[in-house]
Design a protein around this motif. Structure first.
Motif, PDB file in Angstrom:
ATOM      1  N   ARG A 107       0.887  -1.456   0.114  1.00 21.28           N
ATOM      2  CA  ARG A 107      -0.171  -0.116   0.153  1.00 21.28           C
ATOM      3  C   ARG A 107       0.660   1.139   0.026  1.00 21.28           C
ATOM      4  N   GLN A 110       2.179   1.350  -3.483  1.00 12.68           N
ATOM      5  CA  GLN A 110       1.192   2.402  -4.366  1.00 12.68           C
ATOM      6  C   GLN A 110       0.922   3.084  -4.048  1.00 12.68           C
ATOM      7  N   ILE A 111       0.570   3.903  -3.078  1.00 13.31           N
ATOM      8  CA  ILE A 111       0.633   5.740  -2.643  1.00 13.31           C
ATOM      9  C   ILE A 111       1.442   6.227  -3.266  1.00 13.31           C
ATOM     10  N   GLU A 114       0.992   6.643  -7.249  1.00  9.17           N
ATOM     11  CA  GLU A 114      -0.464   7.107  -7.653  1.00  9.17           C
ATOM     12  C   GLU A 114      -0.594   8.344  -7.288  1.00  9.17           C
ATOM     13  N   ASN A 115       0.739   9.218  -6.622  1.00  6.35           N
ATOM     14  CA  ASN A 115       0.799  10.178  -6.957  1.00  6.35           C
ATOM     15  C   ASN A 115       2.433  10.594  -7.450  1.00  6.35           C
ATOM     16  N   THR A 118       2.107  11.281 -14.438  1.00  8.29           N
ATOM     17  CA  THR A 118       1.675  10.607 -15.746  1.00  8.29           C
ATOM     18  C   THR A 118       2.580  10.106 -15.778  1.00  8.29           C
ATOM     19  N   LYS A 121       4.472   7.622 -13.595  1.00 17.29           N
ATOM     20  CA  LYS A 121       3.001   6.556 -13.484  1.00 17.29           C
ATOM     21  C   LYS A 121       3.267   5.602 -14.275  1.00 17.29           C
ATOM     22  N   ASP A 125       3.420   1.736 -14.294  1.00 15.15           N
ATOM     23  CA  ASP A 125       2.055   0.662 -15.022  1.00 15.15           C
ATOM     24  C   ASP A 125       2.838  -0.134 -15.589  1.00 15.15           C
ATOM     25  N   GLN A 130       0.190  -3.551 -16.314  1.00 14.36           N
ATOM     26  CA  GLN A 130      -1.197  -2.557 -15.786  1.00 14.36           C
ATOM     27  C   GLN A 130      -0.871  -1.972 -16.882  1.00 14.36           C
TER      28      GLN A 130
END
Length: 130
Positions: A107, A110-111, A114-115, A118, A121, A125, A130
């Motif tokens: 977690r 991931q936090i 996610e921040n 772009t 990230k 990913d 993903q």
């Protein structure tokens, strides 16, 4: 989980960089130059049953989840030398199940991901499939 297994798990996260900006005995784990965990030998002379030092792990948390975890486990406390609202310190004394520690690391990672901007990230990913 002990220090070695936590270190290996942290290191296995995609694009993880380990730095030592604070002290030689403190590992700082980053993704895209953003910290998601620290691991270091605990302070205050804490030792386990074998007389070995207890290591401390800092992870980033959702503020509500951070409070819940602190209530559930006595060895999870507000983040040592961190923002107490957003970080927890876990004493690696064996009282928190390994699966829970891994979930907290996941977690935290991931936090941070996610921040990220772009483009960064998207890079992570891709590594995560993903």
């Amino acid at each position: 989980m002990d220090q070695k297994s936590v270190h290996e798990y942290l290191q296995s996260k995609p694009a993880t960089l380990i730095t030592k900006p604070f002290a030689q005995e403190t590992d700082v784990y980053k993704v895209q130059h953003k910290m998601f965990a620290t691991l270091y030998e605990g302070k205050e002379g804490q030792t386990n049953a074998n007389g070995e030092p207890i290591w401390w792990l800092n992870v980033k948390c959702d503020p509500d989840e951070a409070l819940e975890l602190r209530e559930q486990y006595p060895s999870i406390v507000p983040g040592y030398h961190m923002n107490k609202r957003l970080w927890n310190t876990i004493y690696l004394d064996g009282s928190v199940p390994a699966d829970e520690i891994k979930a907290m690391i996941d977690r935290s990672y991931q936090i941070v991901v996610e921040n990220l901007p772009t483009a960064q990230k998207a890079e992570i990913d891709k590594l995560l499939g993903q």
